[in-house]
Write a protein that holds these residues in place. Structure first.
Motif, PDB file in Angstrom:
ATOM      1  N   HIS A 292       0.829  -1.204   0.000  1.00  0.00           N
ATOM      2  CA  HIS A 292       0.000   0.000   0.000  1.00  0.00           C
ATOM      3  C   HIS A 292       0.866   1.258   0.000  1.00  0.00           C
ATOM      4  CE1 HIS A 292      -3.236   2.780   0.901  1.00  0.00           C
ATOM      5  NE2 HIS A 292      -2.600   3.178   1.993  1.00  0.00           N
ATOM      6  N   ARG A 293       1.895   1.292   0.848  1.00  0.00           N
ATOM      7  CA  ARG A 293       2.774   2.463   0.887  1.00  0.00           C
ATOM      8  C   ARG A 293       3.514   2.619  -0.445  1.00  0.00           C
ATOM      9  NH1 ARG A 293       4.161   5.043   5.659  1.00  0.00           N
ATOM     10  NH2 ARG A 293       3.198   4.217   7.547  1.00  0.00           N
ATOM     11  N   LEU A 294       3.927   1.499  -1.010  1.00  0.00           N
ATOM     12  CA  LEU A 294       4.679   1.557  -2.251  1.00  0.00           C
ATOM     13  C   LEU A 294       3.826   2.106  -3.393  1.00  0.00           C
ATOM     14  CD1 LEU A 294       7.402   1.003  -3.486  1.00  0.00           C
ATOM     15  CD2 LEU A 294       6.691  -1.349  -3.941  1.00  0.00           C
ATOM     16  N   LYS A 295       2.541   1.781  -3.400  1.00  0.00           N
ATOM     17  CA  LYS A 295       1.649   2.317  -4.423  1.00  0.00           C
ATOM     18  C   LYS A 295       1.565   3.838  -4.326  1.00  0.00           C
ATOM     19  CE  LYS A 295      -1.260  -1.798  -4.889  1.00  0.00           C
ATOM     20  NZ  LYS A 295      -2.601  -2.389  -4.663  1.00  0.00           N
ATOM     21  N   LEU A 296       1.535   4.357  -3.100  1.00  0.00           N
ATOM     22  CA  LEU A 296       1.477   5.806  -2.915  1.00  0.00           C
ATOM     23  C   LEU A 296       2.762   6.470  -3.395  1.00  0.00           C
ATOM     24  CD1 LEU A 296      -0.116   5.989   0.669  1.00  0.00           C
ATOM     25  CD2 LEU A 296      -1.252   6.363  -1.527  1.00  0.00           C
ATOM     26  N   VAL A 297       3.905   5.842  -3.093  1.00  0.00           N
ATOM     27  CA  VAL A 297       5.190   6.415  -3.483  1.00  0.00           C
ATOM     28  C   VAL A 297       5.394   6.318  -4.992  1.00  0.00           C
ATOM     29  CG1 VAL A 297       7.700   6.215  -3.197  1.00  0.00           C
ATOM     30  CG2 VAL A 297       6.214   5.932  -1.225  1.00  0.00           C
ATOM     31  N   THR A 298       4.787   5.312  -5.636  1.00  0.00           N
ATOM     32  CA  THR A 298       4.926   5.156  -7.086  1.00  0.00           C
ATOM     33  C   THR A 298       4.414   6.387  -7.818  1.00  0.00           C
ATOM     34  OG1 THR A 298       4.714   2.746  -6.907  1.00  0.00           O
ATOM     35  CG2 THR A 298       4.345   3.718  -9.073  1.00  0.00           C
ATOM     36  N   GLU A 299       3.366   7.023  -7.285  1.00  0.00           N
ATOM     37  CA  GLU A 299       2.854   8.250  -7.899  1.00  0.00           C
ATOM     38  C   GLU A 299       3.937   9.328  -7.933  1.00  0.00           C
ATOM     39  OE1 GLU A 299      -0.685   9.487  -5.941  1.00  0.00           O
ATOM     40  OE2 GLU A 299      -1.668   7.518  -6.108  1.00  0.00           O
ATOM     41  N   LEU A 300       4.689   9.440  -6.846  1.00  0.00           N
ATOM     42  CA  LEU A 300       5.781  10.415  -6.793  1.00  0.00           C
ATOM     43  C   LEU A 300       6.910  10.006  -7.738  1.00  0.00           C
ATOM     44  CD1 LEU A 300       7.107  12.909  -5.430  1.00  0.00           C
ATOM     45  CD2 LEU A 300       8.155  11.302  -3.833  1.00  0.00           C
ATOM     46  N   MET A 301       7.212   8.723  -7.779  1.00  0.00           N
ATOM     47  CA  MET A 301       8.265   8.245  -8.686  1.00  0.00           C
ATOM     48  C   MET A 301       7.908   8.579 -10.126  1.00  0.00           C
ATOM     49  SD  MET A 301       9.132   4.538  -6.994  1.00  0.00           S
ATOM     50  CE  MET A 301       9.890   4.375  -5.360  1.00  0.00           C
ATOM     51  N   ASN A 302       6.634   8.464 -10.474  1.00  0.00           N
ATOM     52  CA  ASN A 302       6.200   8.809 -11.824  1.00  0.00           C
ATOM     53  C   ASN A 302       6.358  10.300 -12.102  1.00  0.00           C
ATOM     54  OD1 ASN A 302       5.457   6.381 -13.115  1.00  0.00           O
ATOM     55  ND2 ASN A 302       3.539   6.283 -11.966  1.00  0.00           N
ATOM     56  N   GLN A 303       6.046  11.128 -11.118  1.00  0.00           N
ATOM     57  CA  GLN A 303       6.243  12.567 -11.278  1.00  0.00           C
ATOM     58  C   GLN A 303       7.724  12.880 -11.501  1.00  0.00           C
ATOM     59  OE1 GLN A 303       4.493  14.852  -8.077  1.00  0.00           O
ATOM     60  NE2 GLN A 303       2.651  13.589  -8.058  1.00  0.00           N
ATOM     61  N   ASN A 304       8.576  12.220 -10.722  1.00  0.00           N
ATOM     62  CA  ASN A 304      10.014  12.455 -10.854  1.00  0.00           C
ATOM     63  C   ASN A 304      10.550  11.909 -12.171  1.00  0.00           C
ATOM     64  OD1 ASN A 304      10.109  13.744  -8.401  1.00  0.00           O
ATOM     65  ND2 ASN A 304      10.729  11.932  -7.262  1.00  0.00           N
ATOM     66  N   SER A 305       9.958  10.824 -12.661  1.00  0.00           N
ATOM     67  CA  SER A 305      10.404  10.286 -13.950  1.00  0.00           C
ATOM     68  C   SER A 305      10.087  11.265 -15.086  1.00  0.00           C
ATOM     69  CB  SER A 305       9.770   8.916 -14.209  1.00  0.00           C
ATOM     70  OG  SER A 305       8.386   9.032 -14.475  1.00  0.00           O
ATOM     71  N   LYS A 306       8.977  12.007 -14.953  1.00  0.00           N
ATOM     72  CA  LYS A 306       8.660  13.044 -15.944  1.00  0.00           C
ATOM     73  C   LYS A 306       9.721  14.152 -15.914  1.00  0.00           C
ATOM     74  CE  LYS A 306       3.581  12.596 -15.862  1.00  0.00           C
ATOM     75  NZ  LYS A 306       2.325  13.326 -15.549  1.00  0.00           N
ATOM     76  N   GLU A 307      10.102  14.563 -14.697  1.00  0.00           N
ATOM     77  CA  GLU A 307      11.145  15.585 -14.563  1.00  0.00           C
ATOM     78  C   GLU A 307      12.476  15.067 -15.118  1.00  0.00           C
ATOM     79  OE1 GLU A 307      10.822  18.662 -13.747  1.00  0.00           O
ATOM     80  OE2 GLU A 307       8.684  18.493 -13.264  1.00  0.00           O
ATOM     81  N   LEU A 308      12.717  13.782 -14.932  1.00  0.00           N
ATOM     82  CA  LEU A 308      13.932  13.158 -15.460  1.00  0.00           C
ATOM     83  C   LEU A 308      13.957  13.253 -16.985  1.00  0.00           C
ATOM     84  CD1 LEU A 308      16.479  11.376 -15.076  1.00  0.00           C
ATOM     85  CD2 LEU A 308      14.968   9.384 -15.058  1.00  0.00           C
ATOM     86  N   ALA A 309      12.830  12.934 -17.614  1.00  0.00           N
ATOM     87  CA  ALA A 309      12.740  13.013 -19.075  1.00  0.00           C
ATOM     88  C   ALA A 309      12.925  14.452 -19.564  1.00  0.00           C
ATOM     89  CB  ALA A 309      11.404  12.455 -19.542  1.00  0.00           C
ATOM     90  N   LYS A 310      12.364  15.405 -18.824  1.00  0.00           N
ATOM     91  CA  LYS A 310      12.512  16.821 -19.197  1.00  0.00           C
ATOM     92  C   LYS A 310      13.970  17.264 -19.104  1.00  0.00           C
ATOM     93  CE  LYS A 310       7.865  18.243 -17.718  1.00  0.00           C
ATOM     94  NZ  LYS A 310       7.105  19.041 -16.707  1.00  0.00           N
ATOM     95  N   LYS A 311      14.660  16.797 -18.062  1.00  0.00           N
ATOM     96  CA  LYS A 311      16.076  17.169 -17.905  1.00  0.00           C
ATOM     97  C   LYS A 311      16.913  16.571 -19.034  1.00  0.00           C
ATOM     98  CE  LYS A 311      19.993  17.257 -14.733  1.00  0.00           C
ATOM     99  NZ  LYS A 311      20.167  18.728 -14.869  1.00  0.00           N
ATOM    100  N   ILE A 312      16.615  15.335 -19.399  1.00  0.00           N
ATOM    101  CA  ILE A 312      17.343  14.703 -20.503  1.00  0.00           C
ATOM    102  C   ILE A 312      17.142  15.508 -21.784  1.00  0.00           C
ATOM    103  CG2 ILE A 312      17.431  12.671 -21.985  1.00  0.00           C
ATOM    104  CD1 ILE A 312      16.785  10.982 -19.492  1.00  0.00           C
ATOM    105  N   GLN A 313      15.895  15.904 -22.059  1.00  0.00           N
ATOM    106  CA  GLN A 313      15.597  16.696 -23.254  1.00  0.00           C
ATOM    107  C   GLN A 313      16.311  18.051 -23.200  1.00  0.00           C
ATOM    108  OE1 GLN A 313      13.872  15.904 -26.003  1.00  0.00           O
ATOM    109  NE2 GLN A 313      14.197  17.941 -26.900  1.00  0.00           N
ATOM    110  N   ARG A 314      16.248  18.688 -22.037  1.00  0.00           N
ATOM    111  CA  ARG A 314      16.787  20.039 -21.873  1.00  0.00           C
ATOM    112  C   ARG A 314      18.320  20.061 -21.944  1.00  0.00           C
ATOM    113  NH1 ARG A 314      14.351  20.839 -17.456  1.00  0.00           N
ATOM    114  NH2 ARG A 314      16.062  20.433 -15.978  1.00  0.00           N
TER     115      ARG A 314
END
Length: 502
Positions: free
Chosen positions: A141-163
């Motif tokens: 249950h806790r891991l499912k909640l943290v996965t949402e944050l990991m997904n947000q950070n993965s988007k920022e990761l992709a943006k940094k790679i592009q930038r």
């Protein structure tokens, strides 16, 4: 008179050298007397003369190739240690006879509470109690909640790679990039802080983690001695975490605690809040009643080791994953198709916990990377009581026992063509399956890595987003040397690839 004093001192020096020579000679006959094949030691470092010139990961590979046996003797300085190299012996040490091997060998000194009291290093009985109390932090249950944050950070990761690495055409240091990504995730998981070093925001966690994962010659030597020559590390009063990281963790931890003394947010799900609740309920083990700060030290130590464990292993795994995908375009396209089809079914721009868990090829790519590049090449234990290993060998109490993961992960009879990266080996492997002790990147038995599922999800989220957005091409030759300053596996120079937008 001076002649007499000089001759006496000279005689004493000669006697000392002779006695030392006899002692060293007898010590280095330890394994020969027991009929155990051993790697030839050299005074004073035994088999550790390679330190700071090549990695211990490379030495484990050297043992695997030179001594294809069930076990081999080595010397950590003057300390005899046994290295076991088969799945059967792994099961004995890690699980079946765990009662004889329930503590680690590495240095743990009470003058360094962050290093001594964390879940990775601490001995029984404190280890058992702390692990029991921390387990609820890693539920599904806790891991499912943290996965949402990991997904947000993965988007920022992709943006940094592009930038930075597409538009500005900078050369990427994979280890640093993924340390930033994992640092952003752990900032919230431990302290409840939502910041993004990936988005160039000031991040207190990045100060800590960049100190933790950056190994200079001297920091590498200190960390190596803590792991491999603990008696010398204790004498020199070395620290498990760097001085800068230790001081900053303390300040940050207690700053967060002070903020929550008066106002407690019931929605806080981070590690600090969890540890505070444990302390309030008197569940934290306080075995040493002479130290009124023991509970506080235990809390701080768990936060510190969670930061290191979350950042170091996941960033290493992602770095080598990118490297292998770059050199295996067909496998990369197979993974891309799985990600694309799964996203098409969901209609979202990220994959949620269950979807990430169900992608078999994505998991297979991660597992195969962990097989070929386990971040820690060995698992260390100390024989607490005299133990009969077989009819030929009895292990004396106090003897370090290392499990050479590379001897198992690169065993040709278990994994044909072991140096070839082939995700198909793990296409239908269930999460958590150790394949009868032939796949042990997270350890096994009671002391297996408590953050295993957290680390895997962190890697899954980043991998899915990167491969969806970019094609990965080689940025360096296939053979990448390991960092000689790091006890844990790390590509020398951090590793690099080229990212091409899809």
């Amino acid at each position: 008179m001076w002649d007499y004093i000089f001759s006496t001192l000279l005689w004493l020096c000669v006697c000392t050298v002779i006695l030392l020579g006899v002692y060293v000679h007898q010590t280095y006959k330890y394994w020969k007397k027991r009929g155990v094949e051993f790697d030839q030691p050299y005074f004073p470092l035994g088999n550790l003369n390679f330190l700071m010139r090549k990695s211990f990961w490379d030495y484990c590979m050297h043992l695997k190739e030179r001594f294809p046996r069930d076990y081999v003797g080595i010397y950590l300085g003057l300390k005899p240690a046994l290295v076991v190299q088969t799945p059967e012996l792994a099961r004995v040490v890690l699980t079946k006879d765990f009662e004889y091997f329930n503590n680690r060998y590495l240095y743990s000194n009470q003058s360094d509470p962050l290093g001594a009291l964390n879940l990775f290093t601490v001995n029984n009985p404190i280890w058992r109690d702390v692990r029991h109390e921390l387990s609820p932090m890693f539920t599904g249950h806790r891991l499912k909640l943290v996965t949402e944050l990991m997904n947000q950070n993965s988007k920022e990761l992709a943006k940094k790679i592009q930038r930075d690495f597409v538009e500005k055409k900078k050369n990427v240091n994979l280890k640093e990039l993924f340390s930033m990504y994992t640092s952003d995730t752990v900032a919230y998981t431990v302290f409840g802080i939502r910041v993004s070093i990936l988005n160039d925001q000031p991040s207190p966690l990045w100060f800590i983690t960049s100190n933790m994962v950056h190994f200079t010659f001297w920091r590498g030597l200190e960390f190596t001695l803590v792991f491999l020559m603990p008696a010398l590390a204790a004498f020199l009063r070395l620290k498990f975490f760097s001085e800068a990281a230790t001081d900053f963790i303390k300040k940050m931890f207690w700053s967060v605690v002070d903020e929550r003394k008066d106002v407690r947010n019931p929605n806080d799900k981070d590690l600090v809040n969890h540890l505070l609740q444990l302390k309030e309920n008197l569940k934290l083990p306080v075995h040493d009643h002479s130290d009124p700060e023991m509970a506080d030290k235990l809390m701080l130590a768990q936060a510190a080791v969670f930061i290191l464990g979350s950042v170091e292993t996941s960033s290493t795994t992602l770095s080598y994953l990118m490297h292998e995908l770059a050199h295996h375009p067909e496998e990369q396209e197979t993974l891309y198709e799985e990600i694309r089809q799964t996203l098409a079914k969901t209609g979202g721009d990220v994959l949620q916990y269950q979807e990430l868990m169900e992608m078999k090829y994505l998991s297979a790519c991660i597992y195969e990377t962990l097989r070929k590049y386990p971040p820690v090449s060995y698992l260390d234990r100390k024989c607490d009581r005299t133990f009969t290993l077989n009819d030929d060998l009895t292990i004396e109490a106090g003897t370090p026992v290392f499990l050479n993961l590379l001897a198992i992960h690169y065993n040709e009879n278990i994994y044909p063509e072991p140096k070839r990266w082939n995700p198909e080996r793990f296409r239908n492997v269930a999460d958590g399956d150790n394949l009868n002790y032939t796949f042990l990147p997270f350890g096994e038995g009671p002391r297996f890595c408590i953050g295993k599922r957290y680390g895997m999800m962190q890697v899954r989220a980043a991998l899915a987003k990167i491969v969806e957005k970019f094609r990965i091409e080689p940025g360096e030759p296939y053979e990448v040397p390991t960092d000689p300053y790091s006890v844990m596996l790390s590509p020398k120079g951090g590793g690099t690839v080229k990212f091409v937008p899809r």
